[in-house]
Design a protein around this motif. Sequence first.
Motif, PDB file in Angstrom:
ATOM      1  N   ASP A  24       0.857  -1.177   0.000  1.00  0.00           N
ATOM      2  CA  ASP A  24       0.000   0.000   0.000  1.00  0.00           C
ATOM      3  C   ASP A  24       0.897   1.233   0.000  1.00  0.00           C
ATOM      4  O   ASP A  24       1.715   1.408   0.897  1.00  0.00           O
ATOM      5  CB  ASP A  24      -0.895  -0.010   1.248  1.00  0.00           C
ATOM      6  CG  ASP A  24      -1.963   1.066   1.213  1.00  0.00           C
ATOM      7  OD1 ASP A  24      -1.985   1.882   0.271  1.00  0.00           O
ATOM      8  OD2 ASP A  24      -2.777   1.084   2.148  1.00  0.00           O
ATOM      9  N   HIS A  29      -3.434   0.250  -3.667  1.00  0.00           N
ATOM     10  CA  HIS A  29      -3.212  -0.937  -2.848  1.00  0.00           C
ATOM     11  C   HIS A  29      -3.085  -2.144  -3.769  1.00  0.00           C
ATOM     12  O   HIS A  29      -3.929  -2.360  -4.630  1.00  0.00           O
ATOM     13  CB  HIS A  29      -4.381  -1.132  -1.877  1.00  0.00           C
ATOM     14  CG  HIS A  29      -4.203  -2.313  -0.997  1.00  0.00           C
ATOM     15  ND1 HIS A  29      -4.965  -3.430  -1.118  1.00  0.00           N
ATOM     16  CD2 HIS A  29      -3.333  -2.571   0.008  1.00  0.00           C
ATOM     17  CE1 HIS A  29      -4.585  -4.312  -0.225  1.00  0.00           C
ATOM     18  NE2 HIS A  29      -3.596  -3.814   0.472  1.00  0.00           N
ATOM     19  N   THR A  49      -8.674   1.731  -0.115  1.00  0.00           N
ATOM     20  CA  THR A  49      -7.540   1.647   0.799  1.00  0.00           C
ATOM     21  C   THR A  49      -8.019   1.496   2.236  1.00  0.00           C
ATOM     22  O   THR A  49      -7.482   0.700   2.988  1.00  0.00           O
ATOM     23  CB  THR A  49      -6.656   2.912   0.661  1.00  0.00           C
ATOM     24  OG1 THR A  49      -6.266   3.027  -0.697  1.00  0.00           O
ATOM     25  CG2 THR A  49      -5.450   2.835   1.547  1.00  0.00           C
TER      26      THR A  49
END
Length: 138
Positions: A24, A29, A49
Amino acid sequence: MNLEEIKSVVELMKANQITEFDYDNGDTHYRIKRDLNSGKPVPVPSASTEASSNKAEKIEAVQTINAQMVGIFYTSPNPDEEPFIKVGDDVKEGQTIGVIEAMKMVHDVKADQSGKITKILAANEENVEFNQPLFEIE
């Protein structure tokens, strides 16, 4: 992360028997999962995320019982007998919950902690690798 970097990550995962990779960078991500049986990456649906970080927190809370050796995993002592355990069963530390056959010798897979089995990750008669997660326990 570009395509070449992703390919490099997958190769490192294969070489080190890693089944899951999370990355991430704030805006994006990436999550890569491998199926140890086929060796191919397994697509994972992407999420926001924030949702991904919540999942990561939950994943960290999951405990696993792993294979202590390479061999064939069995869920019951004999083909005509009931499995040692099933999902939802409470187990005690030291309890036999499966067996692994290696070089014609059968070794007990024992629970290394007490708790409730939430998931059985390996199929009966599946080849397993050293340290491969076999059960999830809480």
